[in-house]
Structures are given as structure tokens and as C-alpha cells.
Write an enzyme that holds these catalytic residues in place. Structure first.
Site, PDB file in Angstrom:
ATOM      1  N   CYS A  83      -3.362  -2.008   9.067  1.00 49.60           N
ATOM      2  CA  CYS A  83      -3.746  -1.294   7.837  1.00 49.60           C
ATOM      3  C   CYS A  83      -4.588  -0.051   8.080  1.00 49.60           C
ATOM      4  O   CYS A  83      -4.174   1.056   7.736  1.00 49.60           O
ATOM      5  CB  CYS A  83      -4.469  -2.249   6.907  1.00 49.60           C
ATOM      6  SG  CYS A  83      -3.489  -3.721   6.557  1.00 49.60           S
TER       7      CYS A  83
ATOM      8  N   LYS B 154      -2.941   2.993   9.972  1.00 52.28           N
ATOM      9  CA  LYS B 154      -1.852   3.669   9.232  1.00 52.28           C
ATOM     10  C   LYS B 154      -2.356   4.271   7.917  1.00 52.28           C
ATOM     11  O   LYS B 154      -1.926   5.354   7.526  1.00 52.28           O
ATOM     12  CB  LYS B 154      -0.662   2.718   9.021  1.00 52.28           C
ATOM     13  CG  LYS B 154      -0.658   1.954   7.736  1.00 52.28           C
ATOM     14  CD  LYS B 154       0.613   1.165   7.507  1.00 52.28           C
ATOM     15  CE  LYS B 154       0.402   0.033   6.527  1.00 52.28           C
ATOM     16  NZ  LYS B 154      -0.044   0.381   5.197  1.00 52.28           N
TER      17      LYS B 154
ATOM     18  N   LYS C 158      -8.678  -8.504  15.884  1.00 51.04           N
ATOM     19  CA  LYS C 158      -9.957  -9.091  15.453  1.00 51.04           C
ATOM     20  C   LYS C 158      -9.781 -10.603  15.563  1.00 51.04           C
ATOM     21  O   LYS C 158      -8.657 -11.091  15.771  1.00 51.04           O
ATOM     22  CB  LYS C 158     -10.293  -8.687  14.015  1.00 51.04           C
ATOM     23  CG  LYS C 158      -9.293  -9.210  12.987  1.00 51.04           C
ATOM     24  CD  LYS C 158      -9.733  -8.909  11.565  1.00 51.04           C
ATOM     25  CE  LYS C 158      -8.763  -9.536  10.572  1.00 51.04           C
ATOM     26  NZ  LYS C 158      -9.161  -9.304   9.183  1.00 51.04           N
TER      27      LYS C 158
ATOM     28  N   ASN D 137      -9.853   1.387   2.128  1.00 49.24           N
ATOM     29  CA  ASN D 137      -9.598   1.220   3.560  1.00 49.24           C
ATOM     30  C   ASN D 137     -10.187   2.373   4.371  1.00 49.24           C
ATOM     31  O   ASN D 137     -10.742   2.167   5.446  1.00 49.24           O
ATOM     32  CB  ASN D 137      -8.094   1.091   3.837  1.00 49.24           C
ATOM     33  CG  ASN D 137      -7.616  -0.348   3.663  1.00 49.24           C
ATOM     34  OD1 ASN D 137      -8.382  -1.217   3.272  1.00 49.24           O
ATOM     35  ND2 ASN D 137      -6.349  -0.597   3.959  1.00 49.24           N
TER      36      ASN D 137
ATOM     37  N   THR E  76       0.858  -1.188   0.000  1.00 47.01           N
ATOM     38  CA  THR E  76       0.000   0.000   0.000  1.00 47.01           C
ATOM     39  C   THR E  76       0.890   1.233   0.000  1.00 47.01           C
ATOM     40  O   THR E  76       1.637   1.470   0.949  1.00 47.01           O
ATOM     41  CB  THR E  76      -0.898  -0.020   1.254  1.00 47.01           C
ATOM     42  OG1 THR E  76      -1.693  -1.214   1.195  1.00 47.01           O
ATOM     43  CG2 THR E  76      -1.804   1.190   1.320  1.00 47.01           C
TER      44      THR E  76
END
Ligand code: UGA
Length: 422
Positions: free
Chosen positions: A257, A260, A318, A205, A121
Site C-alpha cells: 500500500c 504504491k 512487518k 496513507n 484504493t
């Protein structure tokens, strides 16, 4: 095809094993010698559902090999997938040093027609800048932005059954070469320019982070006005323009992810002269959500956490992963510890420095004043709640994932506080 994958993190490993599964010969380049040794010894250095059998199968067919030297890994490669970390730096911007270093290292080593595929990314504009960097170094290697959309815990499934493939290229020929890898998947392929491809990843995202933060806000409001968030979101999600996914209230988003990427997009916007106030509000509300849960636990403990014991179910950000990076569970645990609580945690896969881990969910509630559920592991729904009540000193359950059925918890003689449920 001959494919090199640089970086044996969760994206690199899943991509390498997936490409080998599709019949390609894959050479994996990884700078950490211990990781290479463990992969060569048949081990899988990360916990990711379905990855071990996929890697094992790839080893069995001889289609995958592991290398400490990147130049060795890219020898004869048609495509080189760059799966390198882009962590947030001190300013919140993506740190591109890993990717720049590898591009510099490979610039003059790869064959002129090799396509370097940026899987990491990276902020919009990065591939254009790397393209210029290659040209300045005298390399004629080609470059494509091809963001990944893998979720931790379901990364193998996401690789093999993606919603879409995004390929951002300077030349149609390069876009076609990368798209061809997925020809049998029968999924939409978005071919675009590199900057738009990079933008699609950040936009996805950030939108998802905003969406679930909105669901958290609705849960907080439902609680205040006496509505039931489960019914509210069912009704909202049935609108086909909205849909039911990513609307589960929780303790906030975590992982490597969303935190950031949302920060990085704000910086990208600021650098471009746009104040992304909406996204700034999302980040603020997300941190508030963690503090809100800590306050719920404090109230459940009688308003003072000093000398109180909190049983904590879940440390991972999670379910389905051992990853505790930016985990709301560990953040809340530290907020509780800072206020004088003793936290006894149990997580089936994860542990975290400075937080006491116990051997079972029941051990975690031994003598606890409050039980906090912070990660939605399905196994927590099958624990004997009568035994939980017997082992606890207090009677209160704070369910920050709305995982348990309130009536069942109350039926076991415990008090139940979920999110957005009266
Ligand atoms: C996320 C994206 O979903 C992937 O598409 C993307 O490829 C990946 O980031 C990445 O950029 O590499 P991941 O970080 O594995 O994947 O996590 P998600 O499953 O998206 O969950 C993110 C956070 O949102 C978790 O803390 C989760 O508990 C929370 N969440 C998610 C909720 O609280 N409620 C929901 O309804 C959904």
C-alpha cells in the site's frame, strides 16, 4: 442484505467474512479458479489473523458462497463491493484496468438500483469517471466510493473496530445505504462526495508514510548527535497534538500500500499541475533508509561484505504477515547479496525468491559475521542470545527495528547497534 464481494484478496476476503459475520448473505466472486476451489474446500488462501475462524463461522451459517462467475455472484445483490487490485503501473500511476474490466462486465448485469461500492484504493476522480462509464454503457447502477483502511495482520480487527467509516456518494440515499451496514459500530461516519472519499484514503496513507519517515530521520539525527530516539519519540508523542502512534523507527515502509499509494499521489498531483515535493522527499528518504541499514551491516562486518555471512531475522514487510511485497527486509538482503554477502534468513511466515531461508532463528545465525533484525516478530525477543553468540562467527547485532533491549544483548557478549540509540 444480499451483498456480493468481487475479488478474494485480503481486502475482499476480510470484507466478505466480516459482512457475513454482521448477518448479511455474501457471494464472493473471484476470477482465479484455484482460489475458489480452495475456499470451497474450507481452506484460507492467505495468512491473516482471525480470518480462518470468521470464514469458518460464515460457512457454518451458510451465509457465504464462492463463485468463479462475477455475474452469478452479483445476482440479486443490493450492494456489490469491488475489492480489486490497483497496482502501480510503470509510471507509478494506479493501474485501474481490473476495476474497469469488472465495472464493464457488471454494468448491464446488475439490477438498476444495485449500488457498486468501490472498496479498492483508487485515485481521486476515479469514481466520477466510472460513473460516466456506467452511464455511457446505458447502466443505471449506482456508485459509491468507500475506501478500506485495513492493515495486513490486523485486518479482521480493523474491519470490526474501525476508527471511522468513509462513504463518498453522489446521492445521500446511497451514502445512507452503505453507512447503515456499520450502524452498530458506534464510530464516526464521514459522508462526502466520491472524490473527497478517495482523497481521504491517499491522504491517510501518505501522511502515515511521511510521519514514520520523519521518525526515521529523527532516529538518524539522534544517532549523530548522541540522543536516544526511544526517549525522544516518547517525549514527542506525549504531545496530544502529535500522539504516540506510527512513530517507531525502522528500515523503511513496505507492503502493498504505502509504496504504491505515495507514488500514485505524486502522479495524481503532477496530472493536476501540483508538484508534491514534500511527498517526493519522503519516498527518497525511505529508499535512503534501506541503504543506510545495508551500510550499517557492512560497517559491522568490517567495511567489506565480500565473503561475509549475514544472519537475517525477518523477511516480511512487518510482523504479523507473510507478505514480502516491497519489504525493506528483502530489499536490504538483496543490497547485501549484491555486495558479496551470503544471507541466511529466517522468518516465521515469509520466504522470498533468491534469498536463502533457514529453519530457525538459530540456524540463520550459524557462522554469521553479523545478525540483522529486519522484521519486528515478537518471537525474536525470546531467542537465547547466549546460544546466538555461540553460533555466530562475529559478535555484532544490527537491530533495524529497535526490537531487542541493548543491555540484554550486550549482557550476552554481543555488540549492539540499533537505530538512533548511542
Ligand atoms: C496500510 C495502512 O495502515 C492501512 O490503514 C491501509 O488500509 C493499508 O495500508 C492499505 O492501503 O490497504 P499496511 O500496508 O498493512 O496498512 O501496513 P502498516 O501497518 O500501515 O505498515 C506500513 C509500513 O510501515 C510497514 O513496513 C511497517 O513496518 C512500517 N511502520 C509502521 C514503521 O516502520 N513504523 C511505524 O511506527 C509504523
Amino acid at each position: 442484505m444480499n451483498i456480493a464481494v468481487i475479488g478474494a484478496g485480503y481486502v475482499g476476503l476480510v470484507t466478505a467474512a466480516g459482512l457475513a459475520h454482521l448477518g448479511h448473505t455474501v457471494k464472493l466472486g473471484e476470477a482465479n479458479p484455484d482460489r475458489v476451489a480452495s475456499l470451497e474446500a474450507g481452506e484460507v488462501p492467505i495468512f491473516e489473523v482471525g480470518l480462518a475462524p470468521l470464514l469458518e463461522a460464515a460457512r457454518g451459517t451458510g451465509r457465504i458462497s464462492f463463485h468463479i462467475s462475477n455475474p452469478t455472484a452479483v445476482k440479486d445483490a443490493d450492494l456489490v463491493f469491488l475489492c480489486l487490485p490497483t497496482p502501480a503501473d510503470a509510471t507509478g500511476r494506479a493501474d485501474l484496468s481490473f476495476i474497469r474490466r469488472v465495472v464493464d462486465e457488471l454494468a448491464l448485469v446488475v439490477e438498476p438500483e444495485t449500488i457498486l461500492v468501490v472498496k479498492s484504493t483508487v485515485p481521486p476522480g476515479t469514481t466520477v469517471a466510472l460513473h460516466k462509464r456506467l452511464a455511457d454503457l446505458g447502466s443505471s447502477a449506482r456508485l459509491v466510493a468507500h475506501p478500506e483502511f485495513l492493515r495486513e495482520g490486523t485486518a479482521v480487527e480493523d474491519f470490526l473496530q474501525p476508527d471511522r467509516i468513509v462513504v463518498g456518494a453522489f446521492e445521500t440515499l446511497d451514502a445512507d445505504a452503505v453507512s447503515a451496514l456499520y450502524a452498530d459500530f458506534g464510530v464516526p461516519v464521514v459522508q462526502t462526495d466520491p472524490t473527497s472519499a478517495e482523497m481521504i484514503k491517499y491522504a491517510s496513507n501518505s501522511y502515515l508514510a511521511a510521519r514514520l519517515t520523519f521518525a526515521n530521520a529523527l532516529a538518524n539525527l539522534s544517532e549523530a548527535v548522541g540522543a536516544d530516539i526511544v526517549d525522544v519519540l516518547e517525549g514527542v508523542g506525549l504531545d496530544h497534538r502529535i500522539g504516540p502512534h506510527f512513530l517507531k523507527p525502522g528500515p523503511g515502509y513496505g507492503g502493498s500500500c504505502f509504496p504504491k499509494d505515495t507514488l500514485a499521489l505524486i502522479e495524481v498531483a503532477a496530472d493536476a499541475g501540483y508538484d508534491f515535493r514534500l511527498l517526493r522527499a519522503v519516498i527518497e528518504a525511505d529508499e535512503e533508509q534501506r541503504q543506510r541499514i545495508a551500510t550499517k551491516v557492512k560497517n559491522a562486518a568490517g567495511g567489506d561484505l565480500n565473503g561475509r555471512t549475514v544472519g537475517l531475522w525477518g523477511l516480511a514487510f512487518k510482523a504479523g504477515t507473510d507478505d514480502v511485497r516491497e519489504s525493506p527486509a528483502t530489499r536490504i538482503a538483496r543490497l547485501l547479496i549484491d555486495q558479496g554477502a551470503r544471507v541466511q534468513a529466517f522468518d516465521p511466515e515469509a520466504s522470498a525468491p533468491g534469498i536463502l531461508s533457514t529453519g530457525s532463528p538459530l540456524e540463520a545465525v550459524d557462522g554469521a559475521d553479523v545478525l540483522l533484525i529486519a522484521t519486528e516478530w515478537p518471537e525474536f525477543t525470546t531467542i537465547d542470545l547466549g546460544e546466538v553468540r555461540n553460533r555466530m562467527r562475529g559478535r555484532t547485532v544490527v537491530d533495524a527495528r529497535n526490537l531487542l533491549d541493548p543491555a540484554t544483548v550486550r549482557g550476552a557478549g554481543l555488540e549492539y547497534f540499533g537505530l538512533g540509540r548511542s
